[in-house]
Design an enzyme around this catalytic site. Structure first.
Site, PDB file in Angstrom:
ATOM      1  N   LYS A 173       3.136   6.843   4.687  1.00  0.00           N
ATOM      2  CA  LYS A 173       1.649   5.807   4.230  1.00  0.00           C
ATOM      3  C   LYS A 173       2.820   4.493   4.561  1.00  0.00           C
ATOM      4  O   LYS A 173       4.142   4.052   4.993  1.00  0.00           O
ATOM      5  CB  LYS A 173       2.462   6.102   2.410  1.00  0.00           C
ATOM      6  CG  LYS A 173       0.649   5.395   2.566  1.00  0.00           C
ATOM      7  CD  LYS A 173      -0.400   5.217   2.418  1.00  0.00           C
ATOM      8  CE  LYS A 173      -1.056   4.840   2.265  1.00  0.00           C
ATOM      9  NZ  LYS A 173      -1.468   2.839   3.454  1.00  0.00           N
ATOM     10  N   SER A 209      -5.831   2.971   4.617  1.00  0.00           N
ATOM     11  CA  SER A 209      -4.923   2.070   3.872  1.00  0.00           C
ATOM     12  C   SER A 209      -6.334   1.438   3.015  1.00  0.00           C
ATOM     13  O   SER A 209      -6.304  -0.122   2.566  1.00  0.00           O
ATOM     14  CB  SER A 209      -3.767   1.336   4.435  1.00  0.00           C
ATOM     15  OG  SER A 209      -3.376   1.005   3.402  1.00  0.00           O
ATOM     16  N   LYS A 228       0.181   3.459  -2.461  1.00  0.00           N
ATOM     17  CA  LYS A 228      -1.470   4.880  -2.522  1.00  0.00           C
ATOM     18  C   LYS A 228      -1.097   6.128  -2.542  1.00  0.00           C
ATOM     19  O   LYS A 228      -1.322   7.287  -2.390  1.00  0.00           O
ATOM     20  CB  LYS A 228      -1.873   4.289  -1.072  1.00  0.00           C
ATOM     21  CG  LYS A 228      -3.391   3.446  -1.146  1.00  0.00           C
ATOM     22  CD  LYS A 228      -3.830   2.866  -0.077  1.00  0.00           C
ATOM     23  CE  LYS A 228      -5.113   1.479  -0.171  1.00  0.00           C
ATOM     24  NZ  LYS A 228      -4.192  -0.128  -0.028  1.00  0.00           N
ATOM     25  N   SER A 263       0.903  -1.533   0.071  1.00  0.00           N
ATOM     26  CA  SER A 263      -0.198   0.287  -0.060  1.00  0.00           C
ATOM     27  C   SER A 263       0.616   1.326   0.194  1.00  0.00           C
ATOM     28  O   SER A 263       0.214   2.315  -0.120  1.00  0.00           O
ATOM     29  CB  SER A 263      -0.894  -0.300   1.892  1.00  0.00           C
ATOM     30  OG  SER A 263      -1.859  -1.078   0.968  1.00  0.00           O
TER      31      SER A 263
END
Length: 322
Positions: free
Chosen positions: A257, A137, A83, A80
């Site tokens: 993140k 997420s 993202k 992720s």
């Protein structure tokens, strides 16, 4: 329209990759060496910490130098962390953040079979989905954002890869916007470039990704239990940031993140202020959430053990390798 990413891509096409120097390319050898102007101080540094993550990069944004590196050019699935690129393109497209988007069956995870608290048929604003993709997420949120990008999902993925090339992320490839596919691959070195560019140019992403908690307010929730009739309830729906360090008082984080799949392991990228240093930390393929956070804590302790004399004079050492 912000068009930062579009302008970056056009710049790369028309003037070549060399024109990107000084924007976001993190060319370590091209950054000025602050030590060249004076004699270096005799400073004793603590040995680098032992880290669990398989790929590591700690980058000093002020000096333009890596402070610690471990397999920084090893290409690996990034889960992720994907993202972050997804969010950049969504914000750059300047589509209305208050426009409502309906979650459809196309947004369901058919790769890993993961669940989501976003029901098929429910609708959220683009701004809410952006928050959920970065903070929680959420995979359905990220896919819905890519699906509703101008030109659809294929153009979105194409733009992800064009942007990576424009940022000189030479060992990075994207195949979808969530990170569920192990085909999304990059290196710690490339991801440091992405974090640096996002931190410099997207205050929205900085603000969202460092928020510790997020709530959708009171929502209609369908509760299903085995052998029992489904019930419709109305209750607050809240989410915690997947990076628990964003909720700790002793961390000053400017962008964050996380990511996880079995293939990618536990991953973390962030910009942080530590011991008067402006650093980017990239951790890829750690064996557990706690070890990922533990690695970050050990890096923080290591930087703090150096004291403030070096950062005040903007001096640096060569990258340590563990």
């Amino acid at each position: 329209m912000k068009a930062l990413v579009s302008g970056l891509i056009l710049l790369c096409i028309h003037t070549g990759a060399a024109a990107l120097d000084g924007q976001a390319s993190l060319r370590w050898s091209d950054r000025p060496d602050p030590q060249s102007a004076s004699e270096p101080l005799a400073v004793t540094y603590a040995p680098p910490p032992e880290l669990n993550a398989q790929s590591v990069l700690v980058f000093d944004r002020l000096s333009g130098q890596p402070l610690l590196a471990k397999n920084a050019t090893l290409q690996t699935p990034i889960a992720s962390i994907t993202k972050l690129m997804t969010a950049m393109l969504v914000v750059d497209a300047d589509q209305p953040l208050d426009e409502r988007i309906t979650i459809t069956s196309a947004d369901r995870d058919t790769l890993k079979g993961t669940g989501s608290r976003l029901a098929i048929g429910s609708s959220y604003t683009r701004g809410q989905l952006l928050h959920l993709a970065l903070i929680a997420s959420d995979n359905r949120a990220a896919h819905a954002l890519g699906r509703t990008y101008p030109g659809g999902i294929e153009r979105f993925v194409s733009t992800m890869n064009r942007t990576a090339r424009a940022l000189e992320m030479h060992d990075t490839v994207y195949v979808e916007p969530t990170g569920l596919s192990s085909g999304n691959r990059s290196t710690a070195q490339d991801l440091a470039k992405l974090v640096d560019f996002a931190y410099q140019n997207f205050p929205e992403i900085r603000n969202i990704s460092t928020t510790g908690h997020y709530t959708l307010g009171t929502q209609r929730v369908v509760v299903k239990k085995k052998r029992k009739k489904a019930r419709v309830l109305y209750r607050p729906v809240a989410f915690n940031n997947t990076n628990r360090l964003t909720r700790m008082d002793d961390w000053v984080i400017g962008l964050s993140k996380t990511g996880f799949t079995n293939e990618a392991g536990h991953c973390l990228v962030m910009q942080a202020q530590i011991a008067e240093r402006d650093v980017i930390i990239v951790l890829l393929d750690a064996t557990g959430t706690n070890r990922r956070a533990g690695d970050a804590a050990r890096i923080k302790d290591w930087l703090e053990s150096m004291g403030t004399s070096r950062s005040a004079d903007n001096r640096h050492t060569a990258a340590s390798r563990t």
